[in-house]
Design a protein around this motif. Structure first.
Motif, short mmCIF file in Angstrom:
data_model
loop_
_atom_site.label_atom_id
_atom_site.label_comp_id
_atom_site.label_asym_id
_atom_site.label_seq_id
_atom_site.Cartn_x
_atom_site.Cartn_y
_atom_site.Cartn_z
N VAL A 143 85.66 50.45 128.38
CA VAL A 143 85.46 49.14 127.77
C VAL A 143 85.01 49.28 126.31
O VAL A 143 85.51 48.59 125.42
CB VAL A 143 84.43 48.33 128.58
CG1 VAL A 143 84.02 47.07 127.84
CG2 VAL A 143 84.99 48.00 129.96
N VAL A 144 84.05 50.18 126.08
CA VAL A 144 83.41 50.26 124.76
C VAL A 144 84.31 50.92 123.72
O VAL A 144 84.40 50.44 122.58
CB VAL A 144 82.08 51.02 124.87
CG1 VAL A 144 81.49 51.29 123.48
CG2 VAL A 144 81.08 50.24 125.71
N THR A 162 88.92 47.32 130.82
CA THR A 162 89.00 47.40 129.35
C THR A 162 88.28 46.24 128.69
O THR A 162 88.43 46.02 127.49
CB THR A 162 90.47 47.45 128.89
OG1 THR A 162 91.19 46.35 129.46
CG2 THR A 162 91.13 48.76 129.29
N SER A 163 87.49 45.50 129.45
CA SER A 163 86.66 44.44 128.88
C SER A 163 85.38 44.33 129.69
O SER A 163 85.32 44.76 130.85
CB SER A 163 87.38 43.09 128.87
OG SER A 163 87.46 42.57 130.19
N LEU A 164 84.36 43.74 129.09
CA LEU A 164 83.11 43.53 129.83
C LEU A 164 83.34 42.61 131.02
O LEU A 164 82.72 42.79 132.08
CB LEU A 164 82.05 42.93 128.90
CG LEU A 164 81.53 43.87 127.80
CD1 LEU A 164 80.56 43.12 126.88
CD2 LEU A 164 80.84 45.09 128.39
N LEU A 214 80.18 44.87 121.04
CA LEU A 214 80.09 44.30 122.39
C LEU A 214 80.85 42.98 122.45
O LEU A 214 81.48 42.65 123.48
CB LEU A 214 78.63 44.11 122.78
CG LEU A 214 77.85 45.39 123.05
CD1 LEU A 214 76.36 45.10 123.16
CD2 LEU A 214 78.35 46.08 124.31
N GLU A 215 80.82 42.21 121.36
CA GLU A 215 81.59 40.96 121.31
C GLU A 215 83.08 41.25 121.42
O GLU A 215 83.81 40.58 122.15
CB GLU A 215 81.29 40.23 120.00
CG GLU A 215 82.06 38.95 119.79
CD GLU A 215 81.47 37.78 120.55
OE1 GLU A 215 82.24 36.86 120.88
OE2 GLU A 215 80.26 37.81 120.83
N LEU A 216 83.55 42.28 120.69
CA LEU A 216 84.96 42.68 120.78
C LEU A 216 85.30 43.15 122.19
O LEU A 216 86.42 42.95 122.66
CB LEU A 216 85.26 43.78 119.78
CG LEU A 216 85.36 43.37 118.31
CD1 LEU A 216 85.45 44.60 117.42
CD2 LEU A 216 86.57 42.46 118.08
N ALA A 217 84.35 43.82 122.83
CA ALA A 217 84.59 44.34 124.19
C ALA A 217 84.57 43.25 125.23
O ALA A 217 85.09 43.43 126.34
CB ALA A 217 83.53 45.38 124.54
N TYR A 218 84.00 42.11 124.90
CA TYR A 218 83.88 41.02 125.87
C TYR A 218 85.23 40.43 126.23
O TYR A 218 85.52 40.16 127.38
CB TYR A 218 82.95 39.93 125.34
CG TYR A 218 82.65 38.85 126.35
CD1 TYR A 218 81.72 39.07 127.34
CD2 TYR A 218 83.32 37.63 126.31
CE1 TYR A 218 81.45 38.09 128.28
CE2 TYR A 218 83.06 36.65 127.24
CZ TYR A 218 82.11 36.87 128.23
OH TYR A 218 81.87 35.90 129.16
#
Length: 390
Positions: free
Chosen positions: A287-288, A343-345, A386-390
């Motif tokens: 994810v990160v 691939t996302s939170l 983290l916002e991009l990963a969300y």
């Protein structure tokens, strides 16, 4: 390349049936040892019985401590230290994956010293002596079987921190790909994702003139990608399992970091995810890392273009270099999704966006204010990733 020192004394014993050699190897170091392991899979498969028989045949007195969980806990480390001190144990044999090996390393650090072992992870002190350890690897990915570090979670403070010391490298590690046949597909994939992340932490560097190691990094990632699907869909394919086991070892044994500055920002960010939510480390990195690339690539776009072209065969677009980088990220994410990695939170079940501030703050606080070297990230940067990963 930068000036550097390569040192890896771990003796690797690779191949079928090699776990039967653990007794004769361990007997070289001590006649009283701790057998450290995780849950019931090693017991159910008969592996622990084979290990016990080999150790008994070598005349070794064995004490046991099981119960290691993923994201290994400090509480069990303390229990192991107390047991080793009480019984006069001089060697630890870890049977399992990275969590078991990291727990064994922490016990090895704490047993011969009067300090609180957690002080080593907090950076307050350095271990003066360590017990030797050996490993029998059952889940490849973490690379702890020949690395110089470990990561432990303090369940009281919810801090997941690393400690590194060259003396933490196991004196021997037994790698039998057959022992990975029963690893569930998800954990196989998470180990592969973890190993790829280990390579990328070294690959994305500001150090110039690193062509030899660059191409070694690229080859290891390509091999992991090539063999991943086969290992997940055909778990008893020895050749695929062997390639993956060896690639995971190389990914984190120091070879691919030679002569170059390393980053490790993504790992530090992920530690907050697995500390709070107890997710698999490899899944968290899946994810990160793509989000990290999207956020930092403009600091040195040529390296990310090279990654996209050499690892994922993206064609270079001279009119739009950003497209080349983003295609590389897309192909990385597509691969991770193809082996059922998140691939996302939200894929991890983290649906409350308000927690991002807490995660970013804890990450910065636990790492002295910033993380990373290729890109030095402060709390606001971490929050944006983290916002991009969300």
């Amino acid at each position: 390349m930068d000036n550097d020192i390569f040192y890896n004394p771990t003796k690797v014993i690779f191949g079928k049936g090699t776990e039967l050699l653990c007794g004769q190897e361990a007997a070289k170091y001590c006649d009283k040892m701790l057998l450290h392991y995780g849950g019931g899979s090693a017991e159910r498969s008969g592996l622990l019985d084979r290990v016990r028989a080999s150790l008994r045949a070598a005349g070794i007195t064995v004490f046991e401590l099981g119960g290691v969980k993923p994201n290994p806990r400090l509480e069990l480390v303390y229990e192991g230290i107390n047991l080793c001190r009480a019984k006069g144990i001089g060697f630890i044999l870890a049977v399992g994956g990275g969590s078991v090996i990291d727990s064994a390393k922490a016990i090895a650090c704490g047993t011969p010293n009067s300090d609180d072992v957690w002080d080593y992870f907090l950076g307050k002190k350095t271990a003066q002596a360590l017990l030797p350890i050996g490993t029998i690897l059952t889940i490849p990915g973490a690379g702890s079987e020949s690395s110089d570090g470990m990561v432990i979670t303090n369940e009281k403070t919810m801090a997941k921190l690393a400690y590194g010391d060259e003396r933490c490298r196991p004196v021997f590690s037994i790698l039998n790909p057959e022992l990975t046949y029963t690893v569930p597909a998800y954990h196989t994939a998470a180990g592969i994702a973890d190993a790829i992340a280990h390579v990328m932490e070294r690959y994305f560097t500001k150090t110039e003139h690193t062509d030899v190691v660059d191409r070694m990094c690229e080859g290891v990632i390509r091999s992991l990608v090539r063999n991943a699907k086969q290992a997940v869909t055909d778990p008893e394919n020895y050749d695929a399992r062997a390639e993956i086991m060896w690639a995971c070892k190389i990914a984190h044994d120091g070879t691919l970091g030679m002569g170059r500055e390393e980053d490790w920002g993504s790992h530090n960010i992920e530690h907050e995810l697995s500390a709070k939510y107890d997710v698999s480390h490899g899944a968290g990195l899946s994810v990160v890392f793509p989000a990290w690339i999207k956020y930092v690539y403009r600091k040195a776009p040529k390296r990310f273009i090279q990654f996209a072209m050499r690892v994922f065969d993206v064609e270079y677009d001279g009119n739009d270099p950003d497209w080349t980088v983003m295609q590389g990220v897309k192909r990385l994410m597509f691969f991770l999704q193809s082996i059922s990695m998140p691939t996302s939170l939200r894929d991890l079940g983290i649906n409350d966006k308000s927690v991002l501030d807490e995660l970013a703050h804890r990450c910065a606080e636990n790492n002295g204010g910033t993380v990373g070297r290729f890109a030095v990230l402060n709390e606001a940067d971490i929050r944006n990733i983290l916002e991009l990963a969300y």
